[in-house]
Write an enzyme that holds these catalytic residues in place. Sequence first.
Site, mmCIF file in Angstrom:
data_model
loop_
_atom_site.group_PDB
_atom_site.id
_atom_site.type_symbol
_atom_site.label_atom_id
_atom_site.label_comp_id
_atom_site.label_asym_id
_atom_site.label_seq_id
_atom_site.Cartn_x
_atom_site.Cartn_y
_atom_site.Cartn_z
ATOM 1 N N ARG A 197 0.851 -1.183 0.000
ATOM 2 C CA ARG A 197 0.000 0.000 0.000
ATOM 3 C C ARG A 197 0.891 1.239 0.000
ATOM 4 O O ARG A 197 2.046 1.196 0.431
ATOM 5 C CB ARG A 197 -0.903 0.019 1.234
ATOM 6 N N TYR B 193 -11.063 -10.377 -5.602
ATOM 7 C CA TYR B 193 -10.150 -10.720 -6.686
ATOM 8 C C TYR B 193 -10.573 -11.996 -7.414
ATOM 9 O O TYR B 193 -10.067 -12.283 -8.500
ATOM 10 C CB TYR B 193 -8.727 -10.867 -6.153
ATOM 11 N N HIS C 211 -3.678 -9.177 3.880
ATOM 12 C CA HIS C 211 -5.078 -9.244 4.309
ATOM 13 C C HIS C 211 -5.192 -10.164 5.521
ATOM 14 O O HIS C 211 -4.806 -11.321 5.452
ATOM 15 C CB HIS C 211 -5.962 -9.786 3.181
ATOM 16 N N ARG D 209 -0.992 -1.965 -6.932
ATOM 17 C CA ARG D 209 -1.231 -3.059 -5.980
ATOM 18 C C ARG D 209 -2.208 -4.071 -6.582
ATOM 19 O O ARG D 209 -1.984 -5.283 -6.527
ATOM 20 C CB ARG D 209 -1.771 -2.479 -4.680
ATOM 21 N N LYS E 50 -1.884 -2.907 7.658
ATOM 22 C CA LYS E 50 -3.279 -2.588 7.951
ATOM 23 C C LYS E 50 -3.932 -3.685 8.778
ATOM 24 O O LYS E 50 -4.814 -3.421 9.608
ATOM 25 C CB LYS E 50 -4.037 -2.377 6.642
ATOM 26 N N HIS F 216 -2.983 2.222 -5.529
ATOM 27 C CA HIS F 216 -3.717 0.964 -5.476
ATOM 28 C C HIS F 216 -3.860 0.322 -6.859
ATOM 29 O O HIS F 216 -4.075 -0.878 -6.957
ATOM 30 C CB HIS F 216 -5.099 1.180 -4.844
#
Length: 229
Positions: free
Chosen positions: A79, A209, A200, A177, A104, A174
Amino acid sequence: MHVLCSDLRIFLRYLYRVGLHERDLSAAVDGPRVYRLSSLPRSISWPEIECVLEHVDRRTRIGNRDYAILLLLIVCGLRGREVASLSLDSIDWERERLLVADRKAGHNTAFPLAGVVAGAIIEYLRHGRPDVAGRAVFRCCTPPFNPVSAACISQMAGRRLRRAGVEVHRGGAHTFRHSCVQRLIDSRFPLKTIGDFIGHRDPGSTDIYSKIELEALRELALGDGEAVL
């Protein structure tokens, strides 16, 4: 539309709170329904990625810096804020690792540091990074050479896309990414593996995705013995 309705509800609540209207009308504003996974990741093709990288002039300090940042976005799927938070202490040259802390999802990730990514970072540290005392890896190229922010990285990514003539909706950090993930999907990596790689914590965050896993979707749609028309 969703954002506009939200803003209008806030405004109506404000009118009621300060006494400019006798009733709170915010509940009367019914916004559009937003469905989970209704959008598509904003990825671009690998030839377009190569085109963006080819348009970076690495003979300049800015070019050296931007090229290294773009590779971290593309190869590692970081990110923008994760790139901005990298410090010189994040780089373990002896073990050839790049430590990305405080992701994150609340965990740390160690990426292999080799090949073109390591080469680009070394080139930037030698010939692009200002000689300042702070530990942040990526710096602005004008005095007082402050560390770059996540917003600056996203703006830079969008600017590099436009200069290369690559059109994408809301282009930014992004975009690269998402393109990293698209390449992993095209290589048939499991979604769980991809989710772990890009940071994640919740496997459900990677579900979107699955909509761009074209080969698997084609197999599901066609079944046995069928061919694409």
